[in-house]
Design an enzyme around this catalytic site. Structure first.
Site: not given
Length: 561
Positions: A88, A132, A197, A358, A363, A367, A404-405
């Site tokens: 992620d 996500s 996710s 995952e 992720d 952040h 995912d990104h």
């Protein structure tokens, strides 16, 4: 006169000395766009091998790569098993920086050694840069939807409490296809099991935030009609049939008046204990076990367990660096351990399995602009993939790794080989202050970058200790949470039909590729139908031969006349 002559001689000596000084100094930079690194050259010593200074090293390396590619055999057999890994927020920049964090620039993470590489476009139907939920829907259901929504088509606005629920508004995907083909299924994450996710594998929700009934009520929806994600995980058909579910998020399964195993209260306001309901649901389906810590997980008799639920935290699992710092490794399992248990649970299936794993903490660290944690979690993710590949065979198990990104962390600064990728890159030629090799376009790290004032001036980070786990990194624009990035993400593949993942495509193509490789979904062909096709083919061949013989006979007869 003698004094004048002496003065002239002194002047000439000074000029000559100045010329010598100027000759000894490096020439001023002529390339405005590629400035010199101003830090001391101490980092250059032993930062690379002596072999790397010779062209033969690079030519041999290239020839070795070429030979490996030429000798790589494409497997065209169907995959019995599929393991799908999502890092992620694992941007290409994160992968590159993690190589250096793990060892050095010319090393590879485990999945970078896979033979095939593709790229996926991650945008949502209504957003250039995704979250996500819409990406999870894309790589599970094969359909792109709106930002923040799970398996609900883009024609339905986000936060819609009530809509007609049918096949035209809600989406099934990879896990349903696998179950319909008789395969075992399971999910693993180090985030909440109801987080976007993992939830994308089983939930249908007009917003990702409805993880429990209290969140549904807060958006003025009726929880009896708008079913929260945790309830769906326990009672919906697809997740109910998961053989293994491992992650965090106990708080979404327990009511507010119940304290969990580690002293945290639940978030549910409907009084339901969904962990108990999960056990009740599976009572008649087989032997079901619930575990909440590493000891319980590793102590589970997998051969005698049909269904396994593990929830190891009230919310997300702890970062690996936190586990090490707090010395709670006996309580918190690693992502590699979770992956191994899940594989062993699913390997009992004669028809094969589909497993989703995952690495979700990459992720969360980004952040918060905590680059050290993000890179360390990427290493943990790589270890889980390595464990999975060692436990399985490339002959029958397809392993696909993607993200995912992206995120807005950059890897910059013309740093010298051997410099700490998590440290200072260089000194600015504009304000004379240092900057870091890794930095963010936005995020909470802004407060560690600029002093308050008008205009805002940069903070001198010379004495900042970037070895600290929680140290935030430089950020240009202030945001309470750093944003995702919109660039394409990599797709790494190994095993049967792995070569079909090469190229650039929509992220929603991924589940279709995996379904084709495994012979599930629209590519599923039941054994009975195969037999019928075989019989039909034999019958057609027999008919064809009969016609051919008849034609020959007629031709012979005509010839006689």
């Amino acid at each position: 006169m003698e004094l004048k002559a002496l003065a002239v001689l002194c002047l000439l000596a000074v000029v000559e000395a100045q010329i010598l000084v100027e000759k000894s100094e490096p020439a001023p930079e002529k390339d405005h766009y590629h400035s010199r690194n101003h830090l001391l050259t101490k980092f250059e010593k032993n930062a690379f091998t002596e072999e790397e200074t010779h062209s033969k090293f690079w030519v041999d390396s290239a020839q070795n790569t070429l030979n490996n590619k030429l000798n790589q055999k494409k497997s065209t057999t169907k995959a019995k098993n599929v393991i799908f890994f999502i890092g992620d927020g694992m941007s290409p920049q994160t992968v590159a920086a993690t190589r250096v964090y793990q060892g050095n620039e010319n090393e590879y993470l485990s999945f970078e050694k896979f033979p095939y590489l593709g790229q996926a476009k991650t945008y949502c139907v209504n957003r250039q840069v995704p979250d996500s939920a819409c990406t999870g829907t894309a790589y599970f259901s094969g359909v792109k939807v709106n930002y923040g929504m799970l398996n609900v088509v883009a024609s339905i606005p986000r936060y819609t409490c009530d809509y007609e629920k049918n096949n035209s508004t809600e989406l099934d995907g990879l896990m349903k296809w696998a179950q319909d083909a008789g395969k075992a299924t399971g999910i693993v994450t180090n985030t909440r099991i109801t987080h976007a996710s993992p939830a994308a594998s089983y939930a249908k929700s007009a917003t990702r935030g409805w993880e429990n009934d209290a969140e549904v009520v807060s958006d003025k929806c009726d929880p009896e009609k708008t079913i929260d994600i945790a309830t769906q995980m326990v009672h919906s058909e697809v997740p109910k049939n998961y053989k293994v579910i491992l992650g965090g998020g106990r708080r979404n399964f327990r009511p507010t008046d119940v304290t969990d195993e580690e002293g945290s209260r639940g978030y549910r306001t409907d009084g339901k204990d969904l962990i108990e309901e999960w056990a009740a649901v599976h009572k008649d389906m087989g032997v079901a076990s619930y575990v909440w810590n590493r000891e319980g997980l590793l102590g589970t008799n997998l051969e005698k367990t049909d269904y396994l639920l593990g929830l190891f935290e009230a919310s997300h699992l702890k970062y690996n660096l936190q586990v090490q710092q707090q010395n709670v490794g006996s309580v918190e399992p690693t992502l590699a351990e979770l992956t191994e248990i899940a594989i062993k649970m699913l390997q009992k299936s004669d028809e094969g399995y589909v497993l989703f794993v995952e690495g979700g903490l990459i992720d969360l660290a980004h952040h918060d602009t905590r680059a050290r944690i993000a890179l360390d979690e990427t290493v943990e993710f790589s270890k889980a993939i390595e464990r999975a590949r060692k436990l399985t065979s490339e002959e029958d198990t397809l392993v696909v790794v993607s993200s995912d990104h992206s995120h807005v962390m950059t890897y910059n600064g013309y740093t010298k080989r051997g410099q700490d990728v998590l440290g200072i890159a260089d000194i600015s030629d504009k304000d004379g202050l240092p900057y870091t090799t890794l930095s963010y376009a936005n995020g909470p790290g802004y407060a560690d970058t600029y002093q308050s004032g008008d205009p805002a001036e940069r903070i001198d980070i010379t004495n900042v200790d970037y070895t600290q786990m929680n140290q935030r990194y430089l950020a240009t624009a202030p945001l309470s949470s750093e944003a995702h990035g919109g660039e394409d993400v990599n797709v790494y593949s190994s095993g049967p039909l792995a070569h079909i993942f090469v190229g650039n495509y929509e992220q929603s193509t991924l589940p279709h590729l995996m379904a084709y490789a495994a012979g599930i979904g629209q590519y599923y062909e039941p054994a009975d139908d195969k037999d019928k096709d075989d019989d039909g083919g034999a019958a057609s061949l027999s008919s064809c031969l009969a016609l051919l013989l008849a034609a020959v006979a007629v031709a012979v007869a005509i010839g006689r006349h």
